[in-house]
Design a protein around this motif. Structure first.
Motif, short mmCIF file in Angstrom:
data_model
loop_
_atom_site.label_atom_id
_atom_site.label_comp_id
_atom_site.label_asym_id
_atom_site.label_seq_id
_atom_site.Cartn_x
_atom_site.Cartn_y
_atom_site.Cartn_z
N ALA A 1 37.80 -177.19 -11.79
CA ALA A 1 38.51 -176.57 -11.22
C ALA A 1 38.56 -175.45 -12.31
N GLU A 2 39.62 -176.30 -13.78
CA GLU A 2 39.66 -175.59 -14.57
C GLU A 2 38.27 -174.67 -15.44
N MET A 3 37.33 -175.92 -15.39
CA MET A 3 35.95 -175.27 -15.77
C MET A 3 35.77 -173.88 -15.17
N LEU A 4 35.59 -173.93 -13.88
CA LEU A 4 35.23 -172.96 -12.85
C LEU A 4 35.88 -171.58 -13.62
N GLU A 5 37.46 -171.83 -13.69
CA GLU A 5 37.93 -170.86 -13.86
C GLU A 5 37.42 -169.72 -15.86
N ASN A 6 37.02 -171.04 -16.28
CA ASN A 6 36.75 -170.52 -17.61
C ASN A 6 35.21 -170.12 -18.16
N ASP B 1 36.69 -170.08 -27.68
CA ASP B 1 37.70 -170.34 -28.41
C ASP B 1 38.07 -171.29 -27.47
N ASP B 2 38.48 -171.38 -25.92
CA ASP B 2 39.31 -172.62 -25.13
C ASP B 2 38.37 -173.88 -25.25
N PHE B 3 37.42 -174.41 -26.05
CA PHE B 3 36.45 -175.50 -26.19
C PHE B 3 36.43 -175.98 -28.26
N ALA C 1 39.45 -177.00 -29.98
CA ALA C 1 39.81 -178.44 -29.82
C ALA C 1 38.43 -179.94 -29.87
N ALA C 2 38.07 -179.37 -28.54
CA ALA C 2 36.77 -180.24 -27.79
C ALA C 2 35.48 -180.47 -29.21
N ARG C 3 35.51 -179.42 -29.55
CA ARG C 3 34.18 -179.57 -30.41
C ARG C 3 34.61 -179.41 -32.37
N GLY C 4 36.11 -179.57 -32.09
CA GLY C 4 36.60 -180.35 -33.26
C GLY C 4 36.59 -181.77 -32.95
N LEU C 5 37.32 -182.12 -32.26
CA LEU C 5 37.10 -184.02 -31.82
C LEU C 5 36.31 -183.93 -32.03
N TYR C 6 34.95 -183.79 -31.81
CA TYR C 6 33.73 -184.34 -31.53
C TYR C 6 33.06 -184.62 -33.07
N ALA C 7 33.35 -182.88 -34.06
CA ALA C 7 32.84 -182.93 -34.50
C ALA C 7 33.37 -183.96 -36.10
N SER C 8 34.42 -184.45 -35.75
CA SER C 8 35.52 -185.30 -36.38
C SER C 8 34.91 -187.10 -36.28
N GLU C 9 34.27 -186.79 -35.26
CA GLU C 9 33.94 -188.85 -35.39
C GLU C 9 32.47 -188.06 -35.53
N ASP D 1 21.91 -172.01 -23.80
CA ASP D 1 23.16 -171.10 -23.14
C ASP D 1 23.61 -170.76 -24.03
N PRO D 2 23.96 -169.79 -24.65
CA PRO D 2 25.36 -168.82 -25.55
C PRO D 2 26.19 -169.92 -25.28
N LEU D 3 26.72 -170.21 -24.06
CA LEU D 3 28.49 -170.41 -23.56
C LEU D 3 28.53 -172.41 -23.88
N SER D 4 26.91 -173.05 -24.47
CA SER D 4 27.45 -173.98 -24.76
C SER D 4 26.83 -174.41 -25.73
N THR D 5 27.07 -175.16 -26.80
CA THR D 5 26.80 -175.90 -27.18
C THR D 5 27.25 -177.59 -27.38
N PHE D 6 25.33 -177.92 -27.55
CA PHE D 6 25.17 -178.94 -27.84
C PHE D 6 25.29 -179.73 -29.44
N MET D 7 25.38 -181.26 -28.88
CA MET D 7 26.03 -182.15 -30.04
C MET D 7 25.34 -183.17 -29.47
N THR D 8 25.41 -184.02 -31.08
CA THR D 8 24.61 -185.58 -30.80
C THR D 8 24.80 -186.44 -32.16
N ARG D 9 25.07 -188.03 -32.10
CA ARG D 9 25.34 -188.39 -32.71
C ARG D 9 24.42 -189.51 -32.70
N GLU D 10 24.14 -189.95 -33.17
CA GLU D 10 23.44 -192.06 -33.81
C GLU D 10 24.60 -192.76 -33.49
#
Length: 153
Positions: A24-29, A117-119, A121-129, A143-152
């Protein structure tokens, strides 16, 4: 604060309610075409493992990992219950998922999260790990509304 992270089959009312609130929150934003969170049925599919995090007998968060094949997996549905935000629940869940994936022979983890911006904190958590931004990976399209990340691992 004793934290217990355990596998979850999504049959409990608490975790199903958290999945529904997350959607529900994802669909709101996020416009529908840019929202990639999974509902409880899709989280219950073969190849997806779900965990819930509990403080005493209270649900504090959840996370999932979807097998992508070829020694790769995707983080899905990371969510912390609002009253537990800022208490390390998300980091503990992320580390638990990374450890489990490594034990299962997964060599890389991938994720899609929002770019607004509402994501942050999530991006910061993933980057810090150790996650780094990357190009869109299958089945996603850029998609300009998506950030993709990866980690070995």
């Amino acid at each position: 604060m004793p934290l217990l992270i355990r596998p979850d089959d999504l049959t409990g009312a608490e975790t199903r309610a958290l999945v529904a609130a997350h959607l529900a929150e994802m669909l709101e934003n996020t416009p529908t075409e840019s929202m990639h969170a999974l509902d409880a049925d899709r989280l219950s599919a073969d190849g997806v493992t779900v965990w819930s995090a509990w403080v005493d007998d209270e649900l504090a968060g959840m996370g999932a990992c979807k097998d992508l094949g070829h020694d790769r997996a995707e983080l899905k549905s990371m969510r912390v219950v609002e009253r537990f935000l800022g208490q390390g629940i998300g980091r503990a869940m992320l580390r638990h998922i990374m450890e489990d994936a490594a034990e299962r022979g997964i060599r890389s983890l991938w994720l899609e999260t929002g770019s607004t911006d509402d994501f942050a904190a999530a991006r910061g958590l993933y980057a810090s790990e150790g996650f780094r931004e990357c190009e869109a990976f299958a089945p996603y399209e850029p998609d300009p509304l998506s950030t993709f990340m990866t980690r070995e691992l």
